[in-house]
Structures are given as structure tokens and as C-alpha cells.
Design a protein around this motif. Structure first.
Motif, PDB file in Angstrom:
ATOM      1  N   ALA A 130       0.827  -1.207   0.000  1.00  0.00           N
ATOM      2  CA  ALA A 130       0.000   0.000   0.000  1.00  0.00           C
ATOM      3  C   ALA A 130       0.863   1.259   0.000  1.00  0.00           C
ATOM      4  O   ALA A 130       0.564   2.234  -0.703  1.00  0.00           O
ATOM      5  CB  ALA A 130      -0.929  -0.008   1.213  1.00  0.00           C
ATOM      6  N   ALA A 131       1.948   1.257   0.775  1.00  0.00           N
ATOM      7  CA  ALA A 131       2.837   2.422   0.815  1.00  0.00           C
ATOM      8  C   ALA A 131       3.493   2.654  -0.547  1.00  0.00           C
ATOM      9  O   ALA A 131       3.628   3.800  -1.001  1.00  0.00           O
ATOM     10  CB  ALA A 131       3.898   2.228   1.890  1.00  0.00           C
ATOM     11  N   GLU A 159      -0.783   9.917   5.097  1.00  0.00           N
ATOM     12  CA  GLU A 159      -1.061   8.472   5.095  1.00  0.00           C
ATOM     13  C   GLU A 159       0.226   7.653   5.034  1.00  0.00           C
ATOM     14  O   GLU A 159       0.322   6.585   5.657  1.00  0.00           O
ATOM     15  CB  GLU A 159      -1.972   8.144   3.921  1.00  0.00           C
ATOM     16  CG  GLU A 159      -3.383   8.700   4.089  1.00  0.00           C
ATOM     17  CD  GLU A 159      -4.195   8.682   2.813  1.00  0.00           C
ATOM     18  OE1 GLU A 159      -5.370   9.067   2.845  1.00  0.00           O
ATOM     19  OE2 GLU A 159      -3.641   8.269   1.772  1.00  0.00           O
ATOM     20  N   LEU A 160       1.210   8.131   4.302  1.00  0.00           N
ATOM     21  CA  LEU A 160       2.501   7.431   4.272  1.00  0.00           C
ATOM     22  C   LEU A 160       3.150   7.434   5.654  1.00  0.00           C
ATOM     23  O   LEU A 160       3.740   6.427   6.074  1.00  0.00           O
ATOM     24  CB  LEU A 160       3.425   8.096   3.242  1.00  0.00           C
ATOM     25  CG  LEU A 160       3.123   7.798   1.775  1.00  0.00           C
ATOM     26  CD1 LEU A 160       3.999   8.655   0.860  1.00  0.00           C
ATOM     27  CD2 LEU A 160       3.353   6.317   1.475  1.00  0.00           C
ATOM     28  N   ALA A 161       3.048   8.554   6.357  1.00  0.00           N
ATOM     29  CA  ALA A 161       3.604   8.613   7.710  1.00  0.00           C
ATOM     30  C   ALA A 161       2.876   7.636   8.629  1.00  0.00           C
ATOM     31  O   ALA A 161       3.506   6.973   9.471  1.00  0.00           O
ATOM     32  CB  ALA A 161       3.501  10.036   8.253  1.00  0.00           C
ATOM     33  N   ALA A 162       1.553   7.523   8.476  1.00  0.00           N
ATOM     34  CA  ALA A 162       0.793   6.575   9.300  1.00  0.00           C
ATOM     35  C   ALA A 162       1.177   5.138   8.988  1.00  0.00           C
ATOM     36  O   ALA A 162       1.278   4.296   9.900  1.00  0.00           O
ATOM     37  CB  ALA A 162      -0.705   6.788   9.073  1.00  0.00           C
ATOM     38  N   LEU A 163       1.407   4.824   7.714  1.00  0.00           N
ATOM     39  CA  LEU A 163       1.818   3.462   7.353  1.00  0.00           C
ATOM     40  C   LEU A 163       3.220   3.159   7.864  1.00  0.00           C
ATOM     41  O   LEU A 163       3.515   2.020   8.262  1.00  0.00           O
ATOM     42  CB  LEU A 163       1.765   3.288   5.838  1.00  0.00           C
ATOM     43  CG  LEU A 163       0.370   3.249   5.209  1.00  0.00           C
ATOM     44  CD1 LEU A 163       0.477   3.145   3.690  1.00  0.00           C
ATOM     45  CD2 LEU A 163      -0.444   2.087   5.762  1.00  0.00           C
ATOM     46  N   GLU A 307       2.605  -9.140  18.285  1.00  0.00           N
ATOM     47  CA  GLU A 307       1.351  -8.629  17.741  1.00  0.00           C
ATOM     48  C   GLU A 307       1.305  -8.962  16.251  1.00  0.00           C
ATOM     49  O   GLU A 307       1.932  -8.296  15.421  1.00  0.00           O
ATOM     50  CB  GLU A 307       1.260  -7.117  17.945  1.00  0.00           C
ATOM     51  CG  GLU A 307      -0.085  -6.531  17.567  1.00  0.00           C
ATOM     52  CD  GLU A 307      -0.165  -5.042  17.853  1.00  0.00           C
ATOM     53  OE1 GLU A 307      -1.233  -4.446  17.616  1.00  0.00           O
ATOM     54  OE2 GLU A 307       0.849  -4.472  18.307  1.00  0.00           O
ATOM     55  N   VAL A 308       0.576 -10.000  15.932  1.00  0.00           N
ATOM     56  CA  VAL A 308       0.520 -10.461  14.545  1.00  0.00           C
ATOM     57  C   VAL A 308      -0.554  -9.731  13.748  1.00  0.00           C
ATOM     58  O   VAL A 308      -0.613  -9.858  12.517  1.00  0.00           O
ATOM     59  CB  VAL A 308       0.259 -11.979  14.496  1.00  0.00           C
ATOM     60  CG1 VAL A 308       1.390 -12.733  15.192  1.00  0.00           C
ATOM     61  CG2 VAL A 308      -1.075 -12.330  15.125  1.00  0.00           C
ATOM     62  N   THR A 309      -1.422  -8.989  14.393  1.00  0.00           N
ATOM     63  CA  THR A 309      -2.473  -8.232  13.709  1.00  0.00           C
ATOM     64  C   THR A 309      -2.412  -6.774  14.155  1.00  0.00           C
ATOM     65  O   THR A 309      -3.238  -6.318  14.954  1.00  0.00           O
ATOM     66  CB  THR A 309      -3.866  -8.824  13.998  1.00  0.00           C
ATOM     67  OG1 THR A 309      -3.825 -10.231  13.822  1.00  0.00           O
ATOM     68  CG2 THR A 309      -4.922  -8.237  13.061  1.00  0.00           C
ATOM     69  N   PRO A 310      -1.435  -6.007  13.667  1.00  0.00           N
ATOM     70  CA  PRO A 310      -1.343  -4.601  14.089  1.00  0.00           C
ATOM     71  C   PRO A 310      -2.515  -3.787  13.548  1.00  0.00           C
ATOM     72  O   PRO A 310      -3.086  -4.098  12.495  1.00  0.00           O
ATOM     73  CB  PRO A 310      -0.016  -4.143  13.491  1.00  0.00           C
ATOM     74  CG  PRO A 310       0.193  -5.036  12.313  1.00  0.00           C
ATOM     75  CD  PRO A 310      -0.380  -6.365  12.691  1.00  0.00           C
ATOM     76  N   GLU A 311      -2.851  -2.744  14.258  1.00  0.00           N
ATOM     77  CA  GLU A 311      -3.939  -1.876  13.821  1.00  0.00           C
ATOM     78  C   GLU A 311      -3.484  -1.060  12.609  1.00  0.00           C
ATOM     79  O   GLU A 311      -2.421  -0.448  12.621  1.00  0.00           O
ATOM     80  CB  GLU A 311      -4.347  -0.937  14.956  1.00  0.00           C
ATOM     81  CG  GLU A 311      -5.542  -0.056  14.614  1.00  0.00           C
ATOM     82  CD  GLU A 311      -5.947   0.819  15.779  1.00  0.00           C
ATOM     83  OE1 GLU A 311      -6.878   1.630  15.609  1.00  0.00           O
ATOM     84  OE2 GLU A 311      -5.323   0.688  16.855  1.00  0.00           O
ATOM     85  N   LEU A 312      -4.313  -1.070  11.583  1.00  0.00           N
ATOM     86  CA  LEU A 312      -3.966  -0.398  10.336  1.00  0.00           C
ATOM     87  C   LEU A 312      -4.666   0.960  10.246  1.00  0.00           C
ATOM     88  O   LEU A 312      -5.820   1.098  10.675  1.00  0.00           O
ATOM     89  CB  LEU A 312      -4.371  -1.262   9.134  1.00  0.00           C
ATOM     90  CG  LEU A 312      -3.712  -2.639   9.058  1.00  0.00           C
ATOM     91  CD1 LEU A 312      -4.217  -3.403   7.847  1.00  0.00           C
ATOM     92  CD2 LEU A 312      -2.198  -2.517   9.021  1.00  0.00           C
TER      93      LEU A 312
END
Length: 340
Positions: A130-131, A159-163, A307-312
Motif C-alpha cells: 500500500a505504501a 497516510e505514508l507517515a501513518a503506514l 502482535e501479529v495483527t497490528p492496527e492499520l
């Protein structure tokens, strides 16, 4: 004499007639000459006048032709100037339309890339993919070189910073670590002895006969020989058979495989529950006093904290902003086209 006189008279008359005819002919000839001279003089004058008129007409025609040619040259020069000006305007408009079309293509490509980035993150949870799509979309908007796209690019940067802030999960490394723990568990010792179940034998060689009481008494004597009662101060651990040991190890292996599947499917609850169940079996049935067992337990507890399912994050803001920009641009173009 009379005859001679008549003849003489006839001769004289003939001579006079001939003389008169000669004079008449001479006069006629002179008249003809005079007429011819007069005619030649008139013809010469007419010819001179005609030549003069022809020369005047030729001069006038030449002047008219020169004037016409000059006018045609001026008209052609003006027409060529108009054609060149019109051609320049057409080429300029075509160039502007091509630039507009190129920008439209860049806008459409960027919109597609942003939509694909959202799908990649939501459906596949692929942060890196996505990035990369967001960066490519930002490059297309930069090529468009339109200041009106600044809000869209600002959203993309956010959004790139959040990713970038999303924790990276090394699923391959965790998967291989679980495989390694499975191999180590296969070599661990249990905290109970494994005994072979021996068949119970009886001294009864013959089936009981006789009355019911006699048969029951004989069965009781045989049972006393089979049952041995021992007294112990401490509780005895139950012994397990080889079949039970195989089932235990197989169950533990399946539980760890379940945790691997939860890792790949990014199911945090199932991943932790599977490792909890594996740790419970290790604590309950394996010799935890040994260092190799403790090492496996510690490693599984560490993996459990992963944490195998990080918050996106939500990266739909840039897509919405670009969609609004394209809609506004399209509506503005339609309004301008209608006014024109």
C-alpha cells in the motif's frame, strides 16, 4: 468626192472618238489613282489610329494586369498571413488540449493507484504494498504540476507517515521459529514414565462350574491374586502408555501448526490461544525442571507477545480528496463549455 469626203469624215470622226476615249480613259485612270491615293491615305490614317488605339489598349491592359497581379499578391499575402495565424491558433489549441489530456491521464492513473492502495491494505493487509502504491500515485500527481493538487498530496504524505508507524511483523521469521520449537519439543522428556500395558493373566484354566455361590467364591480368590494394595506417603503420578505419549506429542504439534495458521491469517486471538494451550501441555506433561524444556517454554511465551495483527490506519482520505478534485474539474469544464 462625196465618197471620199464621207470616208474622211468617218476617219476624222473615228479619230476624234478615239481621242475622246483616250482622254476619258486617262481621266478615269487619274480618278482611280486619286481615289487610290485617297484610299491609301485614309487607310494609313486608320491604321495609325488603330495602332495608336492598340498601343493604348495594350498599355492599359498591361497596367490593369500589373494592378491585378499586385492586388492578387497583396490578397495572397494577406490570406497566407491569415492561414498562418489560424494554423498557429489551431496548433496552440491542440497543444493545450494535449497537455490537458496528459494531465487527465495522470489524474486518472493516480486515482486508480490510490484505490488499489486502499484495497491492498484492507483486503490483504499489505502495508508495504500500500505504501509503494501511495508513493507512485504521489509521483503521478507531481508530474501533473498542478498547485490545486496540494491538498491531495498532503493527504498522501500523512497516510505514508501513518503506514510507516505501523509495526512490521516478520511473519516468516515467526513461522520458522515455531517450526524450530516443534522440532525441539519432539526431543523433550516427559515428567511421567511410559509403561507398556501387559495383558492380565489368570490362574483360571477352566471356566467356573457348580453352583452360583461356589463360582463367585472362586472368582474372588482369583481377584485377590491379581490386586495388590501398596501404601505410599506421597501421591503417585499416573503412568501413560506409548499410545498416549504419541497422542500427546501429536496434539502439541497440531496446536503449534494452528498457531502458525493463525499467524498467516493474522488472527491475534487464535494465535495467542494456541500458544497458551501449547504452554499448558508443556507445563502439565513435560519435565519443566530441565533447561531444554524451560528454553522452549520461554521462547513460546516470547512469541506469544508478538502482535501479529497490528492496527492499520485509514488511507482513504487521499482517494476521496482526488475524487472531489476530478469531479470539480469536470463540472467546471462543462460550465465553461456551455457558456462558450
Amino acid at each position: 468626192m462625196a465618197i471620199i469626203l464621207v470616208i474622211l469624215l468617218a476617219v476624222v470622226l473615228a479619230w476624234l472618238a478615239w481621242q475622246g476615249w483616250q482622254r476619258l480613259e486617262n481621266q478615269q485612270q487619274r480618278i482611280d489613282e486619286i481615289s487610290q491615293q485617297a484610299s491609301n491615305s485614309a487607310s494609313q490614317e486608320a491604321l495609325s489610329a488603330l495602332e495608336s488605339r492598340l498601343e493604348s489598349a495594350e498599355a492599359q491592359r498591361s497596367q490593369t494586369l500589373d494592378d491585378t497581379v499586385s492586388e492578387l499578391r497583396d490578397d495572397f499575402a494577406s490570406y497566407r498571413s491569415d492561414v498562418n495565424s489560424t494554423l498557429d491558433n489551431v496548433l496552440s489549441q491542440l497543444s493545450q488540449e494535449q497537455e490537458t489530456d496528459e494531465r487527465e491521464w495522470l489524474h486518472a492513473e493516480a486515482a486508480y493507484l490510490l484505490r488499489l492502495a486502499n484495497q491492498r491494505l484492507q483486503l490483504e493487509r499489505d502495508v508495504e504494498g500500500a505504501a509503494a502504491l501511495l508513493r507512485t500515485a504521489d509521483e503521478r500527481l507531481a508530474d501533473a504540476d498542478n498547485p490545486a493538487l496540494t491538498p491531495v498530496r498532503r493527504e498522501i504524505a500523512s497516510e505514508l507517515a501513518a503506514l510507516d508507524a505501523v509495526p512490521r511483523v516478520d511473519r516468516t521469521g515467526i513461522y520458522l521459529a515455531l517450526n524450530a520449537q516443534q522440532e525441539r519439543i519432539a526431543t523433550l522428556r516427559l515428567n511421567q514414565e511410559v509403561v507398556d500395558a501387559e495383558p492380565v493373566t489368570s490362574n483360571m484354566e477352566e471356566p467356573p462350574t457348580g453352583t452360583f455361590q461356589r463360582q463367585l467364591a472362586r472368582f474372588g480368590e482369583e481377584l485377590k491374586e491379581l490386586v495388590v494394595i501398596r501404601e505410599h506417603d506421597e501421591a503417585l503420578e499416573a503412568l501413560i502408555t506409548p499410545e498416549q505419549e504419541s497422542y500427546l506429542r501429536q496434539s502439541l504439534r497440531l496446536i503449534l501448526e494452528q498457531s502458525q495458521l493463525a499467524l498467516l491469517k493474522e488472527e491475534q486471538a487464535l494465535f495467542e490461544a494456541s500458544l497458551d494451550k501449547a504452554l499448558t501441555l508443556l507445563d502439565g506433561y513435560y519435565d519443566t525442571s530441565r533447561s531444554d524444556t524451560q528454553s522452549v517454554i520461554e521462547r513460546l511465551e516470547t512469541l506469544k507477545q508478538t502482535e501479529v495483527t497490528p492496527e492499520l490506519p485509514d488511507i482513504s482520505g487521499s482517494q476521496q480528496a482526488l475524487s472531489e478534485f476530478i469531479d470539480n474539474r469536470y463540472q467546471s469544464r462543462n460550465v465553461n463549455g456551455g457558456e462558450a
